[in-house]
Design an enzyme around this catalytic site. Structure first.
Site, PDB file in Angstrom:
ATOM      1  CB  CYS A  72    -105.552 -89.497   6.908  1.00  0.00           C
ATOM      2  SG  CYS A  72    -106.017 -89.752   5.188  1.00  0.00           S
ATOM      3  CB  CYS A  75    -107.909 -87.064   5.565  1.00  0.00           C
ATOM      4  SG  CYS A  75    -108.221 -88.831   5.480  1.00  0.00           S
TER       5      CYS A  75
END
Length: 148
Positions: A72, A75
């Protein structure tokens, strides 16, 4: 003159030294429960998460859970900001959960997007932020860290 006058054993040791991997100061052992920041504890096993959760649910301490994944991108962008907030709010417990490692916890919190930051107090979810909303995360952190 000018020819290589070193002994063969000397040349071997220099080649050996050149072939070695360089020292990397940021190296962290796989055994360590901490990954990027010692103020953010990464949960790697469900029983580790459950024991931490049970220890904190009877306290008035704010728990900030960052749900993340290695793949991600947002993230990864959130990581430095959370490290900064963890060093600023030392009385808050910061936890990182990789959803690919602890899928059952991901399902338990009924999450649908990453990154998700969940704020908990006394074992109950008080709020959550979905997405890379840094100002909203910091605002809610300030709000809940000093309330109740």
């Amino acid at each position: 003159m000018g020819a290589n006058t070193s002994s063969p054993s000397r040349r071997f040791s220099l080649n050996y030294l050149r072939s070695r991997k360089p020292y990397t100061p940021g190296f962290e052992s796989e055994i360590s429960p901490y990954k990027a920041c010692p103020l953010i504890v990464e949960m790697k096993k469900k029983n580790q998460w459950k024991s931490r959760f049970n220890a904190l649910k009877d306290t008035n301490k704010l728990v900030v859970i960052k749900f993340t994944a290695k793949w991600c991108g947002p993230c990864k962008s959130l990581e430095p900001k959370l490290e900064e907030l963890a060093s600023k709010y030392t009385d808050v417990e910061f936890v990182k959960i990789d959803v690919d490692v602890l899928k059952s916890v991901w399902k338990e919190y009924n999450l649908h997007a990453l990154p998700t930051v969940v704020f908990m107090k006394r074992g109950q979810e008080v709020d959550r932020v979905v997405g890379l909303k840094l100002d909203e995360i910091e605002g809610k952190l300030h709000k809940y860290a000093y309330s109740f």
